[in-house]
Scaffold this motif. Structure first.
Motif, PDB file in Angstrom:
ATOM      1  N   ARG A  82       0.853  -1.189   0.000  1.00  0.00           N
ATOM      2  CA  ARG A  82       0.000   0.000   0.000  1.00  0.00           C
ATOM      3  C   ARG A  82       0.886   1.234   0.000  1.00  0.00           C
ATOM      4  N   ILE A  83       0.609   2.154  -0.930  1.00  0.00           N
ATOM      5  CA  ILE A  83       1.394   3.383  -0.981  1.00  0.00           C
ATOM      6  C   ILE A  83       1.238   4.142   0.324  1.00  0.00           C
ATOM      7  N   TRP A  84       2.366   4.442   0.951  1.00  0.00           N
ATOM      8  CA  TRP A  84       2.351   5.132   2.237  1.00  0.00           C
ATOM      9  C   TRP A  84       3.038   6.491   2.155  1.00  0.00           C
ATOM     10  N   MET A  85       4.158   6.550   1.440  1.00  0.00           N
ATOM     11  CA  MET A  85       4.903   7.804   1.341  1.00  0.00           C
ATOM     12  C   MET A  85       5.229   8.061  -0.129  1.00  0.00           C
ATOM     13  N   THR A  86       5.129   9.300  -0.543  1.00  0.00           N
ATOM     14  CA  THR A  86       5.430   9.667  -1.920  1.00  0.00           C
ATOM     15  C   THR A  86       6.152  11.008  -1.948  1.00  0.00           C
ATOM     16  N   ILE A  87       6.756  11.294  -3.105  1.00  0.00           N
ATOM     17  CA  ILE A  87       7.240  12.654  -3.379  1.00  0.00           C
ATOM     18  C   ILE A  87       6.557  13.086  -4.671  1.00  0.00           C
ATOM     19  N   THR A  88       5.459  13.797  -4.506  1.00  0.00           N
ATOM     20  CA  THR A  88       4.618  14.250  -5.606  1.00  0.00           C
ATOM     21  C   THR A  88       4.502  15.769  -5.537  1.00  0.00           C
ATOM     22  N   PRO A  89       3.820  16.395  -6.492  1.00  0.00           N
ATOM     23  CA  PRO A  89       3.616  17.843  -6.378  1.00  0.00           C
ATOM     24  C   PRO A  89       3.007  18.262  -5.047  1.00  0.00           C
ATOM     25  N   ASN A  90       2.151  17.428  -4.473  1.00  0.00           N
ATOM     26  CA  ASN A  90       1.540  17.788  -3.193  1.00  0.00           C
ATOM     27  C   ASN A  90       2.599  17.925  -2.105  1.00  0.00           C
ATOM     28  N   GLU A  91       3.480  16.952  -1.989  1.00  0.00           N
ATOM     29  CA  GLU A  91       4.532  17.034  -0.977  1.00  0.00           C
ATOM     30  C   GLU A  91       5.461  18.222  -1.237  1.00  0.00           C
ATOM     31  N   ILE A  92       5.804  18.421  -2.507  1.00  0.00           N
ATOM     32  CA  ILE A  92       6.719  19.514  -2.847  1.00  0.00           C
ATOM     33  C   ILE A  92       6.105  20.870  -2.513  1.00  0.00           C
ATOM     34  N   GLU A  93       4.855  21.075  -2.901  1.00  0.00           N
ATOM     35  CA  GLU A  93       4.207  22.362  -2.665  1.00  0.00           C
ATOM     36  C   GLU A  93       3.934  22.594  -1.185  1.00  0.00           C
ATOM     37  N   THR A  94       3.485  21.562  -0.477  1.00  0.00           N
ATOM     38  CA  THR A  94       3.097  21.747   0.922  1.00  0.00           C
ATOM     39  C   THR A  94       4.292  21.791   1.862  1.00  0.00           C
ATOM     40  N   MET A  95       5.493  21.552   1.353  1.00  0.00           N
ATOM     41  CA  MET A  95       6.692  21.675   2.187  1.00  0.00           C
ATOM     42  C   MET A  95       7.507  22.915   1.869  1.00  0.00           C
ATOM     43  N   LYS A  96       7.112  23.687   0.876  1.00  0.00           N
ATOM     44  CA  LYS A  96       7.894  24.854   0.477  1.00  0.00           C
ATOM     45  C   LYS A  96       8.085  25.838   1.620  1.00  0.00           C
ATOM     46  N   ALA A 116       7.973  25.272   4.854  1.00  0.00           N
ATOM     47  CA  ALA A 116       8.836  24.708   5.899  1.00  0.00           C
ATOM     48  C   ALA A 116      10.290  24.643   5.448  1.00  0.00           C
ATOM     49  N   VAL A 117      10.526  24.405   4.173  1.00  0.00           N
ATOM     50  CA  VAL A 117      11.892  24.440   3.651  1.00  0.00           C
ATOM     51  C   VAL A 117      12.436  25.857   3.736  1.00  0.00           C
ATOM     52  N   ALA A 118      11.626  26.827   3.346  1.00  0.00           N
ATOM     53  CA  ALA A 118      12.066  28.232   3.382  1.00  0.00           C
ATOM     54  C   ALA A 118      12.359  28.684   4.805  1.00  0.00           C
ATOM     55  N   GLY A 119      11.617  28.158   5.781  1.00  0.00           N
ATOM     56  CA  GLY A 119      11.786  28.591   7.155  1.00  0.00           C
ATOM     57  C   GLY A 119      12.930  27.933   7.896  1.00  0.00           C
ATOM     58  N   ALA A 120      13.460  26.848   7.349  1.00  0.00           N
ATOM     59  CA  ALA A 120      14.494  26.079   8.050  1.00  0.00           C
ATOM     60  C   ALA A 120      15.791  26.872   8.174  1.00  0.00           C
ATOM     61  N   SER A 121      16.365  26.864   9.386  1.00  0.00           N
ATOM     62  CA  SER A 121      17.667  27.474   9.613  1.00  0.00           C
ATOM     63  C   SER A 121      18.250  26.912  10.897  1.00  0.00           C
ATOM     64  N   GLY A 122      19.557  27.053  11.049  1.00  0.00           N
ATOM     65  CA  GLY A 122      20.212  26.591  12.264  1.00  0.00           C
ATOM     66  C   GLY A 122      20.138  25.085  12.416  1.00  0.00           C
ATOM     67  N   GLY A 145      13.186  11.189   2.742  1.00  0.00           N
ATOM     68  CA  GLY A 145      14.161  12.217   3.050  1.00  0.00           C
ATOM     69  C   GLY A 145      14.047  13.475   2.219  1.00  0.00           C
ATOM     70  N   TYR A 146      12.871  13.724   1.621  1.00  0.00           N
ATOM     71  CA  TYR A 146      12.745  14.916   0.780  1.00  0.00           C
ATOM     72  C   TYR A 146      12.973  16.191   1.592  1.00  0.00           C
ATOM     73  N   TYR A 147      12.257  16.306   2.712  1.00  0.00           N
ATOM     74  CA  TYR A 147      12.411  17.524   3.500  1.00  0.00           C
ATOM     75  C   TYR A 147      13.834  17.668   4.014  1.00  0.00           C
ATOM     76  N   ALA A 148      14.398  16.578   4.513  1.00  0.00           N
ATOM     77  CA  ALA A 148      15.760  16.628   5.038  1.00  0.00           C
ATOM     78  C   ALA A 148      16.750  17.052   3.961  1.00  0.00           C
ATOM     79  N   TYR A 149      16.562  16.539   2.747  1.00  0.00           N
ATOM     80  CA  TYR A 149      17.461  16.905   1.646  1.00  0.00           C
ATOM     81  C   TYR A 149      17.368  18.394   1.332  1.00  0.00           C
ATOM     82  N   MET A 150      16.139  18.876   1.168  1.00  0.00           N
ATOM     83  CA  MET A 150      15.956  20.277   0.790  1.00  0.00           C
ATOM     84  C   MET A 150      16.473  21.214   1.876  1.00  0.00           C
ATOM     85  N   VAL A 207      11.554  23.187  13.942  1.00  0.00           N
ATOM     86  CA  VAL A 207      11.013  21.825  13.992  1.00  0.00           C
ATOM     87  C   VAL A 207       9.880  21.696  12.990  1.00  0.00           C
ATOM     88  N   PHE A 208       9.979  20.683  12.147  1.00  0.00           N
ATOM     89  CA  PHE A 208       8.936  20.406  11.157  1.00  0.00           C
ATOM     90  C   PHE A 208       8.401  19.002  11.400  1.00  0.00           C
TER      91      PHE A 208
END
Length: 293
Positions: free
Chosen positions: A154-168, A170-176, A186-191, A251-252
């Motif tokens: 069963r599909i549980w995790m994906t990297i689709t436009p939804n994940e990319i758009e809805t993490m933008k 949180a990616v922009a806010g990440a620092s330190g 690991g999409y968020y961790a990579y970005m 924290v995300f």
């Protein structure tokens, strides 16, 4: 706005969300390229053709039923989006990370696809000033392949436009020093790790098989893998016992599959914010979750 109007909008919200849920769970690839071509041959755009066919697929009669026409007019123009595969294939993760076919335990790493004109959620719900909750539905005109992790087929995790758009955001806010609950692929961790202002990324996940897939097949491809630390632990236990002393700047949290299983976890994780008052917190699909609370 009077109570009658508010009640009507709430009814419309419930109806559109119910119709969409039924369609996306049962027949998201119902619309075919041939049907689109037949309608665009009359001189209309692909977006218009998709909208008409999508309305029919939801069971709406926008020609003869005034209530259905009203629903179409209020939601569809802001709800449906023709997306470009090139934009997402140009994403840094897609360009730099190769996803092999691999299985560890009950977790399988592989590529899945959206068919041409297959409908899918592509972003967080938008809430208008009038209170209308408008889901964001995307489609491609060509096939789109994306990475996925399956749990017991069963599909549980994906990297689709939804994940990319809805993490933008949180990616922009990440620092330190960044902490993220939920690994996925690991999409968020990579970005986040690609940002110069991010010193470290700590990932907390409880699934040993997913962690092993990531460490074996994905993490070695990270350009800044030295910034990454993966901890196998229960997210809520870590939030209570370890997060306050971790001196995390950001924290995300991305622990849930969708809104249906996310509300309780979201509310539970929010309680731990008070233990780290100097930390900035963000949550995956928070806007959609808040629509249901």
């Amino acid at each position: 706005m009077n109570e009658i109007t508010t009640g009507r909008i709430e009814d419309d919200n419930y109806r559109i969300l119910t119709l969409l849920s039924r369609f996306l769970n049962n027949r998201p690839d119902y619309i075919s390229r041939e049907e689109i071509a037949e309608i665009t041959g009359l001189g209309v755009s692909a977006e218009y053709a998709f909208g008409v066919l999508f309305a029919a697929a939801l069971g709406l009669d926008i020609a003869d039923n005034p209530a259905d026409t009203d629903l179409y007019n209020h939601y569809f123009s802001k709800m449906l989006h023709r997306l470009d595969v090139r934009e997402y294939y140009d994403n840094p993760y897609f360009k730099n990370i190769q996803i092999p076919a691999a299985t560890i335990g009950g977790s399988e790493l592989k590529m899945e696809l959206y068919k041409p004109y297959e409908a899918f959620v592509c972003n967080d719900i938008i809430t208008t000033s009038a209170g209308r909750m408008i889901p964001q539905i995307g489609f491609f005109e060509t096939e789109f392949r994306f990475p996925a992790v399956l749990e017991n087929n069963r599909i549980w995790m994906t990297i689709t436009p939804n994940e990319i758009e809805t993490m933008k955001e949180a990616v922009a806010g990440a620092s330190g020093n960044v902490l993220t609950y939920g690994l996925g692929m690991g999409y968020y961790a990579y970005m986040a790790s690609e940002k110069a202002e991010v010193r470290s990324v700590t990932i907390v996940d409880s699934n040993e098989d997913v962690i092993r897939l990531f460490r074996t097949h994905i993490l070695p491809q990270f350009g800044n893998k030295h910034k990454i630390t993966v901890i196998q632990a229960d997210a809520f236990e870590y939030a209570e016992q370890q997060m306050p002393g971790g001196q995390y700047d950001f924290v995300f949290t991305d622990l849930w599959h969708d809104v249906s299983d996310g509300m309780d976890m979201y509310l539970r994780m929010k309680e731990y914010e008070q233990l780290s008052p100097s930390t900035q917190f963000m949550y995956w699909i928070e806007q959609s979750i808040l629509c249901y609370l």
